[in-house]
Design an enzyme around this catalytic site. Structure first.
Site, PDB file in Angstrom:
ATOM      1  N   LYS A  21       0.833  -1.201   0.000  1.00 29.88           N
ATOM      2  CA  LYS A  21       0.000   0.000   0.000  1.00 29.88           C
ATOM      3  C   LYS A  21       0.869   1.253   0.000  1.00 29.88           C
ATOM      4  CE  LYS A  21      -3.737  -0.485   2.128  1.00 29.88           C
ATOM      5  NZ  LYS A  21      -4.655  -0.813   3.226  1.00 29.88           N
ATOM      6  N   ARG A  90      -3.631   2.891   8.442  1.00 32.32           N
ATOM      7  CA  ARG A  90      -3.978   1.695   7.671  1.00 32.32           C
ATOM      8  C   ARG A  90      -2.779   0.762   7.544  1.00 32.32           C
ATOM      9  NH1 ARG A  90      -6.901   3.301   2.196  1.00 32.32           N
ATOM     10  NH2 ARG A  90      -7.929   1.302   2.563  1.00 32.32           N
ATOM     11  N   GLY A  99      -8.377  -7.409   4.294  1.00 32.32           N
ATOM     12  CA  GLY A  99      -9.213  -7.508   5.479  1.00 32.32           C
ATOM     13  C   GLY A  99      -8.599  -8.246   6.643  1.00 32.32           C
ATOM     14  N   MET A 101      -5.750  -7.500   8.353  1.00 36.64           N
ATOM     15  CA  MET A 101      -5.160  -6.639   9.369  1.00 36.64           C
ATOM     16  C   MET A 101      -6.017  -5.392   9.532  1.00 36.64           C
ATOM     17  SD  MET A 101      -1.114  -7.291   8.699  1.00 36.64           S
ATOM     18  CE  MET A 101      -1.216  -6.810   6.990  1.00 36.64           C
ATOM     19  N   ARG A 335      -3.112  -1.260  -6.533  1.00 32.10           N
ATOM     20  CA  ARG A 335      -2.252  -2.443  -6.489  1.00 32.10           C
ATOM     21  C   ARG A 335      -2.580  -3.289  -7.702  1.00 32.10           C
ATOM     22  NH1 ARG A 335      -5.489  -4.857  -1.303  1.00 32.10           N
ATOM     23  NH2 ARG A 335      -7.473  -5.228  -2.349  1.00 32.10           N
ATOM     24  N   HIS A 451     -15.479  -8.014   0.998  1.00 32.00           N
ATOM     25  CA  HIS A 451     -14.507  -8.895   1.647  1.00 32.00           C
ATOM     26  C   HIS A 451     -14.648 -10.332   1.153  1.00 32.00           C
ATOM     27  CE1 HIS A 451     -13.341 -11.726   4.901  1.00 32.00           C
ATOM     28  NE2 HIS A 451     -12.288 -10.932   4.988  1.00 32.00           N
ATOM     29  N   SER A 776      15.384 -42.118  -9.380  1.00 31.82           N
ATOM     30  CA  SER A 776      14.102 -41.424  -9.250  1.00 31.82           C
ATOM     31  C   SER A 776      13.877 -41.197  -7.762  1.00 31.82           C
ATOM     32  CB  SER A 776      12.960 -42.251  -9.834  1.00 31.82           C
ATOM     33  OG  SER A 776      11.737 -41.557  -9.699  1.00 31.82           O
ATOM     34  N   CYS A 844       9.400 -38.868  -8.429  1.00 32.71           N
ATOM     35  CA  CYS A 844       8.098 -39.495  -8.685  1.00 32.71           C
ATOM     36  C   CYS A 844       7.178 -39.445  -7.475  1.00 32.71           C
ATOM     37  CB  CYS A 844       8.269 -40.938  -9.153  1.00 32.71           C
ATOM     38  SG  CYS A 844       9.107 -41.991  -7.949  1.00 32.71           S
ATOM     39  N   TYR A 864      13.468 -34.650 -14.995  1.00 35.77           N
ATOM     40  CA  TYR A 864      12.013 -34.694 -15.138  1.00 35.77           C
ATOM     41  C   TYR A 864      11.360 -34.772 -13.770  1.00 35.77           C
ATOM     42  CZ  TYR A 864      12.218 -39.750 -14.186  1.00 35.77           C
ATOM     43  OH  TYR A 864      12.409 -40.967 -13.597  1.00 35.77           O
TER      44      TYR A 864
END
Length: 892
Positions: A21, A90, A99, A101, A335, A451, A776, A844, A864
């Protein structure tokens, strides 16, 4: 260390220090946009406060200095009874936490300055008392933990006494009485009067914002969104501008594109005669932003110009908060906006078409988690179900479940395994646990910027807001004559906003149909499908990691190949021993002679050969890694408890069953209390003669059969649970003998490697690589053995506490523990390739489809990843994103 920055001193790249912000307020200030003056107290100050308490050296003096500068700039002083300066306090962390904080508006207003504020506003007493009641309510709840419902009850009583339904219908006298009621509530709960020192108000509000970083809901939200816990929040102190001055004033939230679909246009909400929190709280249903043009065309036109400026500057969808004070437009925040998964892909593709970004950056603007959301099913409306009502489609998706009316009840019902729809008038940050637990959220108030909408979009939850025909009362809601009680099932469509009674059937998403190749031709040019195709194709062109699948049947293999799998990284042969084949396993285990054992194996071999041939055909030309049987054999037998009871009952009735007794003895002999340890994996192949040999022969014969058909099989045999190279050498010698015997002159080549799932294997990888052509990583078992707990513990009595305490930010079974288990992977990779250059490396475990884990495996340099068929596109996308990020090139 500098703790406080004026807006003119910052910029959008200082989010770590100034929070999102503050950094964006500074950026807008430097762009020359109409931003109220103010200053930002840094995240470093927050961390110092949370560490050291109230007295952070030098902080108070810096605030004094910047407050004095703000007073000079505004020509007013904080606390001046005749001409007061009021400020908002703020929160603003690096990552948006809508919402979660705290915010306190109108700080500095006191009994002595209400009249002065009224004179500032041209004698508008109603405005002054409205501002004061808002301050007491927000300060009481935020700073002093006064239960919010106490203020809400007092407001409800005031409206009831007046005979009105909306707070804007209360006049100055009503609001003066309401302030007195609020003060009484405040004093009863705190033990002292509402503070009348404006600077004390501001200092307490700043401290409350700092403390809100560790509020339960903020901690839960960070855990849900994987936001680091040690960042802290900045605090923005901003000169107040007022949207509650009358019909020529108001407040709103705007998006430069639709955050639900990505479509270009005018999107947002506006409330006349209101302050900013009224919009995002969803306490009143808003006007569509386009209506502002009729109310105040000059402000509307200026807003449109600023929105175009901001989107061009940030090169992305922007989320904007603004206030109009008597016809003067002020920008309170911007933002890069949260958006749905569909909007993320659509907007990224649009920006490429507009020449704003290139495909590499488009790839970084979307995530595998978002692609996963797009693969969820949608409602099938072929039966033309009648909608109960309709609200605002705030976050797309199809969700059904039992109706609940509180966050606590949502958590309770969901814990029992039932789908839940949380129904509220409006949500607030305290509802976060229930929103996480619910399948979907329905509110009777609020719009796309409420919200409920913002948080649901961030979490990928289906949400319908502003269904104003829904009248919520206790544990029921009504729509006209229809009464829906808690426990009844409803379905909500987050795209259309429609709400249905009962469970509506679902159909596959268009994205899944695209992958499957059976998308309706009429949808072939769907913007979303086209965007997914375009970005995923680019990801494939950029990624270094190949993506395989975990598949044990021809059906799964075929689907994974349609989803883009480049082979099979894990074929679990134990899944082939279930069902009707359990009897053959019993025969193998109970065999008393070599002849009995060989007969059981001979019966299993053709079945195994057929299994492998089916899979090889589906994956023709692609590698297929087959893991030899891994789990303890007792898992293929009846349970110990079941058999023991059966035999005991037989004895009680004077009967004996030799088969059951032998089976019980075998189960007792083989039973493992801990599934990670004991007689399993490679140990089975070494202890039970012929078991691995049967599987190897079946693999080789299936490969030769496909080659004879003109196919190109590429089998890879994986030996599980190896901890010492000698184990692998022993199995390999027998396997090579059988393969040579079966293959003969056939062109088939079969690789032999191992699964790295025991920590010792990772630590001795250099030795093991001398006998292995590939590794693997079985990261599920590697995680269990490295941590010393099992996957069963995730649902057990202690695991939740580790998450609650922050020991785990996320379960290490869900996303790889890079510092611990990941270090074992690094060691094995480096030492394995040092011993055998060109050693093929893959993973895997379930981590192969987790976005964060995929990025880690790319960084380590694996060849992979392998994951379930459904997650193959997700892994493809994340592998591409990881490659682009690693390049580090500037795509701007």
């Amino acid at each position: 260390m500098k703790f406080v920055y004026d807006f003119s001193e910052g910029n959008k790249d200082l989010k770590d220090l100034l929070g999102g912000k503050g950094a964006n307020l500074a950026e807008m200030t430097n762009l020359g946009l109409p931003v109220p003056p103010g200053f930002t107290i840094t995240t470093e100050a927050c961390r110092a406060y949370l560490r050291d308490g109230d007295h952070v050296d030098g902080l108070a003096a810096e605030i004094d200095e910047h407050l004095a500068a703000l007073e000079r700039q505004m020509g007013r002083r904080l606390g001046d009874a005749d001409d007061p300066l009021l400020v908002s306090v703020r929160s603003g962390a690096k990552f948006s936490m809508p919402g979660m904080m705290e915010t306190v508006l109108n700080v500095g207003l006191t009994d002595a300055s209400v009249a002065g504020l009224s004179r500032q506003a041209g004698g508008n007493d109603r405005f002054a008392w409205d501002s004061y009641r808002r301050l007491i309510q927000m300060f009481g709840k935020t700073v002093c933990d006064v239960p919010g419902h106490e203020f809400e009850d007092a407001l409800h009583e005031a409206k009831t006494a007046k005979g009105v339904t909306d707070d804007v219908q209360l006049d100055a006298a009503d609001l003066r009485e309401l302030v007195a009621a609020y003060k009484k509530v405040f004093a009863e709960h705190t033990g002292h009067e509402f503070p009348q020192d404006p600077r004390d108000q501001m200092d307490q509000a700043v401290a409350a914002v700092f403390r809100s970083w560790n509020a339960d809901r903020a901690v839960l939200y960070r855990r849900q969104e994987r936001i680091p816990t040690d960042l802290g929040t900045a605090v923005n102190v901003v000169a107040m501008v007022f949207g509650n001055l009358g019909a020529d004033s108001g407040t709103g939230v705007a998006f430069t594109r639709d955050p639900a679909s990505g479509e270009q246009g005018v999107y947002g909400d506006y409330l006349a005669n209101a302050q900013g929190e009224d919009v995002v709280a969803g306490i009143r249903n808003t006007l569509a932003l386009a209506e502002l043009e009729k109310l105040d065309k000059r402000s509307y036109d200026e807003l449109m110009r600023i929105m175009a400026t901001l989107e061009g500057h940030y090169r992305d969808l922007c989320d904007i908060e603004f206030t109009i004070e008597r016809g003067k437009l002020w920008m309170l925040q911007t933002r890069v906006g949260k958006r749905t998964a569909a909007a993320a892909f659509t907007i990224a593709a649009q920006l490429v078409d507009e020449g704003v970004i290139d495909l590499d950056e488009a790839l970084t603007r979307v995530t595998g988690a978002q692609l996963g959301q797009l693969m969820f099913p949608r409602f099938d409306l072929a039966g033309d179900p009648s909608a109960l009502t309709r609200g605002v489609g705030a976050s797309p998706g199809a969700a059904y479940g039992e109706v609940v009316f509180t966050s606590e009840r949502a958590v309770e019902v969901a814990a029992g395994g039932k789908p839940v729809i949380l129904v509220r008038r409006e949500t607030n940050p305290d509802d976060l646990p229930g929103m996480i637990a619910a399948n979907g959220i329905l509110t009777s108030r609020g719009g796309k910027t409420s919200h409920a909408a913002v948080v649901a979009r961030g979490m990928g939850k289906t949400c319908v807001c502003g269904a104003d025909q829904v009248a919520v009362s206790g544990t029921t809601f009504t729509v006209g004559e229809t009464v829906v009680e808690e426990g009844d099932v409803i379905s909500i469509d987050g795209t259309t906003g429609r709400v249905y009674l009962g469970e509506v059937p679902v159909r596959p998403s268009e994205v899944v149909q695209y992958f499957e190749g059976d998308l309706d031709p009429a949808r072939a040019n769907d913007p979303l499908v086209a965007a997914v195709h375009r970005i995923l194709t680019h990801a494939d062109s950029r990624r270094a990691l190949r993506v395989r699948t975990n598949a044990d049947t021809g059906t799964d293999a075929a689907r994974a190949r349609r989803f883009g799998a480049q082979g099979i990284g894990l074929c679990r042969t134990e899944h082939m021993f279930l069902g009707d084949r359990r009897e053959l396993v019993e025969r193998l285990i109970l065999a008393r002679t070599d002849t009995d054992r060989d007969a059981a194996l001979a019966a299993l071999q053709p079945l195994q050969r057929a299994d492998f041939l089916e899979i090889f055909r589906e994956m023709n030309g692609l590698p297929v890694t087959i893991r030899l049987i891994d789990p303890p054999l007792h898992e293929f037998l009846p349970s110990l408890e079941e058999l023991a009871v059966r035999v005991a009952v037989q004895h009680e009735h004077g009967r004996r069953d030799e088969h059951d007794e032998r089976l019980l003895a075998a189960v007792r002999r083989m039973h493992e209390q801990n599934p990670m340890l004991g007689l399993r994996g490679v140990r089975l192949g070494l202890v039970i003669p012929g078991l691995f040999a049967m599987q190897v022969r079946a693999i080789a014969e299936a490969a030769v059969a496909l080659a004879a058909e003109g196919g190109a099989p590429r089998p890879e045999i994986m030996v599980p649970l190896v901890g010492a190279v000698q184990e692998l050498e022993t199995v390999r010698a027998e396997a090579e003998r059988i393969i040579a015997e079966v293959i003969g002159d056939s062109p088939v080549e079969i690789l032999i490697g191992t699964m790295i799932e025991v920590p010792r294997a990772a630590l001795t990888a250099g030795q093991i690589a001398e006998a292995a052509e590939f590794f693997s990583f079985g990261t599920n078992d590697l995680t269990q053995m490295a941590w010393g707990f099992s996957r069963d513990d995730v649902e057990g009595a202690f695991f939740w506490r580790y998450l609650e305490l922050g020991i785990f930010g996320i379960s290490p079974f869900e996303s790889i523990d890079a510092d611990g288990v990941g270090r074992l992977v690094r060691i094995a990779t480096e030492e394995g390739r040092a011993a055998r250059p060109g050693l093929k490396l893959g993973v895997c475990g379930e981590h192969g489809g987790d976005p964060d884990s995929v990025r880690f495996f790319h960084e380590v340099g694996l060849d992979y990843v392998s994951c379930s068929p459904f997650r193959v596109p997700i892994a493809r996308l994340e592998a591409g994103r990881a490659a682009v990020d690693t390049d580090g090139s500037d795509h701007r």
